[in-house]
Design an enzyme around this catalytic site. Structure first.
Site, PDB file in Angstrom:
ATOM      1  N   MET A  39     168.799 104.407  67.955  1.00 55.14           N
ATOM      2  CA  MET A  39     169.929 105.154  68.605  1.00 55.14           C
ATOM      3  C   MET A  39     169.483 105.458  70.087  1.00 55.14           C
ATOM      4  O   MET A  39     170.234 106.288  70.707  1.00 55.14           O
ATOM      5  CB  MET A  39     170.047 106.529  67.996  1.00 55.14           C
ATOM      6  N   LEU A  42     164.953 105.469  74.321  1.00 52.08           N
ATOM      7  CA  LEU A  42     163.732 104.800  73.616  1.00 52.08           C
ATOM      8  C   LEU A  42     162.418 105.440  74.370  1.00 52.08           C
ATOM      9  O   LEU A  42     162.192 105.631  75.289  1.00 52.08           O
ATOM     10  CB  LEU A  42     163.735 103.313  73.924  1.00 52.08           C
ATOM     11  N   HIS A  43     161.463 105.639  73.138  1.00 50.73           N
ATOM     12  CA  HIS A  43     159.894 105.966  73.677  1.00 50.73           C
ATOM     13  C   HIS A  43     158.877 105.157  72.932  1.00 50.73           C
ATOM     14  O   HIS A  43     159.414 104.124  72.151  1.00 50.73           O
ATOM     15  CB  HIS A  43     159.924 107.524  73.227  1.00 50.73           C
ATOM     16  N   HIS A  46     159.626 103.891  69.445  1.00 46.31           N
ATOM     17  CA  HIS A  46     160.449 102.583  69.088  1.00 46.31           C
ATOM     18  C   HIS A  46     159.607 101.548  69.802  1.00 46.31           C
ATOM     19  O   HIS A  46     159.765 100.562  69.350  1.00 46.31           O
ATOM     20  CB  HIS A  46     161.607 102.866  70.181  1.00 46.31           C
ATOM     21  N   GLY A 155     160.624 102.912  61.384  1.00 46.30           N
ATOM     22  CA  GLY A 155     159.380 103.813  61.688  1.00 46.30           C
ATOM     23  C   GLY A 155     158.999 104.683  60.193  1.00 46.30           C
ATOM     24  O   GLY A 155     160.320 105.183  59.564  1.00 46.30           O
ATOM     25  N   LYS A 157     158.157 107.452  60.606  1.00 44.56           N
ATOM     26  CA  LYS A 157     158.615 109.060  60.903  1.00 44.56           C
ATOM     27  C   LYS A 157     159.905 109.578  60.173  1.00 44.56           C
ATOM     28  O   LYS A 157     160.018 110.414  59.908  1.00 44.56           O
ATOM     29  CB  LYS A 157     158.856 108.800  62.549  1.00 44.56           C
ATOM     30  N   ASP A 158     160.751 108.424  60.098  1.00 41.92           N
ATOM     31  CA  ASP A 158     161.816 108.826  59.077  1.00 41.92           C
ATOM     32  C   ASP A 158     161.667 108.181  57.510  1.00 41.92           C
ATOM     33  O   ASP A 158     162.339 107.378  57.361  1.00 41.92           O
ATOM     34  CB  ASP A 158     163.112 108.049  59.774  1.00 41.92           C
ATOM     35  N   SER A 193     159.791 111.627  69.386  1.00 37.55           N
ATOM     36  CA  SER A 193     161.235 111.672  68.910  1.00 37.55           C
ATOM     37  C   SER A 193     162.165 111.833  70.244  1.00 37.55           C
ATOM     38  O   SER A 193     161.896 112.649  71.079  1.00 37.55           O
ATOM     39  CB  SER A 193     161.407 112.938  67.990  1.00 37.55           C
ATOM     40  N   SER A 194     163.569 111.108  70.249  1.00 43.72           N
ATOM     41  CA  SER A 194     164.264 111.394  71.255  1.00 43.72           C
ATOM     42  C   SER A 194     164.944 112.693  71.430  1.00 43.72           C
ATOM     43  O   SER A 194     165.022 113.374  72.346  1.00 43.72           O
ATOM     44  CB  SER A 194     165.514 110.484  70.955  1.00 43.72           C
TER      45      SER A 194
HETATM   46  P1  AMP Z   1     166.052 106.583  66.104  1.00 43.46           P
HETATM   47  O1  AMP Z   1     166.458 105.721  67.473  1.00 43.46           O
HETATM   48  O2  AMP Z   1     165.374 107.788  65.996  1.00 43.46           O
HETATM   49  O3  AMP Z   1     167.083 106.357  64.993  1.00 43.46           O
HETATM   50  O4  AMP Z   1     164.890 105.648  65.730  1.00 43.46           O
HETATM   51  C1  AMP Z   1     164.940 104.348  65.611  1.00 43.46           C
HETATM   52  C2  AMP Z   1     163.666 103.760  64.744  1.00 43.46           C
HETATM   53  O5  AMP Z   1     162.618 104.131  65.429  1.00 43.46           O
HETATM   54  C3  AMP Z   1     163.659 104.224  63.589  1.00 43.46           C
HETATM   55  O6  AMP Z   1     163.245 103.486  62.510  1.00 43.46           O
HETATM   56  C4  AMP Z   1     162.648 105.391  63.599  1.00 43.46           C
HETATM   57  O7  AMP Z   1     161.930 105.787  62.291  1.00 43.46           O
HETATM   58  C5  AMP Z   1     161.918 104.878  64.631  1.00 43.46           C
HETATM   59  N1  AMP Z   1     160.861 106.040  65.226  1.00 43.46           N
HETATM   60  C6  AMP Z   1     161.411 106.824  65.776  1.00 43.46           C
HETATM   61  N2  AMP Z   1     160.324 107.849  66.173  1.00 43.46           N
HETATM   62  C7  AMP Z   1     159.140 107.086  65.928  1.00 43.46           C
HETATM   63  C8  AMP Z   1     157.825 107.410  65.962  1.00 43.46           C
HETATM   64  N3  AMP Z   1     157.355 108.591  66.660  1.00 43.46           N
HETATM   65  N4  AMP Z   1     156.934 106.820  65.495  1.00 43.46           N
HETATM   66  C9  AMP Z   1     157.410 105.240  64.878  1.00 43.46           C
HETATM   67  N5  AMP Z   1     158.626 105.245  64.738  1.00 43.46           N
HETATM   68  C10 AMP Z   1     159.651 106.017  65.151  1.00 43.46           C
END
Ligand code: AMP
Length: 293
Positions: A39, A42-43, A46, A155, A157-158, A193-194
């Site tokens: 989404m 990015l960090h 990601h 990730g 994480k989720d 986390s974003s």
């Molecule tokens: P998001 O942008 O939050 O929807 O995350 C996109 C992808 O990045 C998802 O598969 C998340 O699980 C993964 N992700 C987000 N934060 C982390 C993290 N700290 N470590 C590993 N994967 C992550």
């Protein structure tokens, strides 16, 4: 190979047609396609997914889309942080070949078809976010169909999301290998986390209670332990922090996400905690056959 990938200008696609056109060319050239759904904002969390995808595929597509169908009516769809130009550069530096950044109208034209998963979406985050995983499964299915990727990176994480995607891929026979990637943390332990950008200075410090609780859980967990005992020990760490409020803290099996009472088999210990108004999630997986965590 990685060097070559880094030198090429990343392609920016705004439409499904553009993605399909490029993927057709890549496939004709015999290239394998990896997908990293995000989404945006990015960090390094990601980044770890993108790096792995770049190492394992000829070309990588990062989707950068704040998916409206996975947000409930009172959630943070409008305020969710966005910075496409920074994301584009980040993906370029890591060697992704394309960033897909559609408008919501490109992805949803008065849709009547959704992908829903039963059971696995009822508990944990699904209990308070009843439409969330329907939105996630729908957008991820669409991204699989749009990109034709052979591998997709998610990730740990989720963790609930990852278990749900694995089951969805199996149930619907998607020809995609789902690759789970470890949680990336800040130096002090906070899972990246974003949404961490929502935290004030005091809240940022308070947010450490999640990773501290996880460290405590990893320290005391053992085969034969009752879930009740584990939860009580871990909860105490969070309850010691005045700005924190537990949404849930549960022990489930990592595949079907069913509650576990006594810890015999591999488990997922997952939590959501409010720090002020910000809801953060974290988790760890534990296998009695490989107890060192
Ligand atoms: P998001 O942008 O939050 O929807 O995350 C996109 C992808 O990045 C998802 O598969 C998340 O699980 C993964 N992700 C987000 N934060 C982390 C993290 N700290 N470590 C590993 N994967 C992550």
């Amino acid at each position: 190979m990685a060097d070559l990938k880094e030198r090429q200008e990343i392609k920016v696609a705004k439409t499904v047609k553009e993605v399909r056109h490029q993927v057709k060319i890549w496939k004709k050239e015999g290239k394998s396609v990896g997908l990293v759904p995000t989404m945006g904002f990015l960090h390094a969390g990601h980044g770890s997914l993108i790096k792995r995808a770049v190492a394992e595929n000829d070309v990588v597509i990062v989707s950068d889309f704040v998916n409206p169908t996975q947000f409930g009516p009172n959630e943070d769809l409008e305020s969710y942080p966005r910075d496409f130009e920074v994301d584009r550069k980040f993906c370029q530096e890591l060697g992704a070949a394309m960033i897909f950044n559609p408008e919501p109208s490109e992805m949803y034209d008065n849709p009547k078809t959704y992908v829903n998963i039963e059971g696995l979406s009822d508990g944990l985050c699904g209990a308070k976010r009843p439409i969330h995983f329907k939105g996630v499964c729908t957008v991820v299915s669409k991204l699989f169909n749009i990109t034709g990727a052979g591998r997709a990176y998610f990730g740990e994480k989720d963790a609930q999301q990852l278990a749900i995607i694995r089951k969805m891929v199996k149930d619907l026979n998607f020809d995609v290998e789902v690759v789970g990637c470890p949680i990336v943390r800040e130096a002090d332990g906070l899972a990246m986390s974003s949404r961490n950008t929502y935290l004030s200075g005091d809240e940022r410090k308070a947010a450490l209670c999640l990773s501290k609780s996880i460290a405590k859980g990893k320290e005391v967990i053992h085969k034969g332990m009752s879930t009740k005992q584990l939860i009580s020990t871990m909860s105490q760490v969070i309850q010691g922090e005045p700005l924190a409020k537990i949404d849930y803290l549960e022990v489930v099996d990592g595949e079907m996400l069913k509650p576990v009472e006594i810890i015999h088999d591999p488990v997922l210990v997952a939590m959501a905690v409010y720090i002020g108004k910000t809801r953060l999630i974290d988790n760890f997986s534990w296998n009695p056959e490989e107890p060192e965590v």
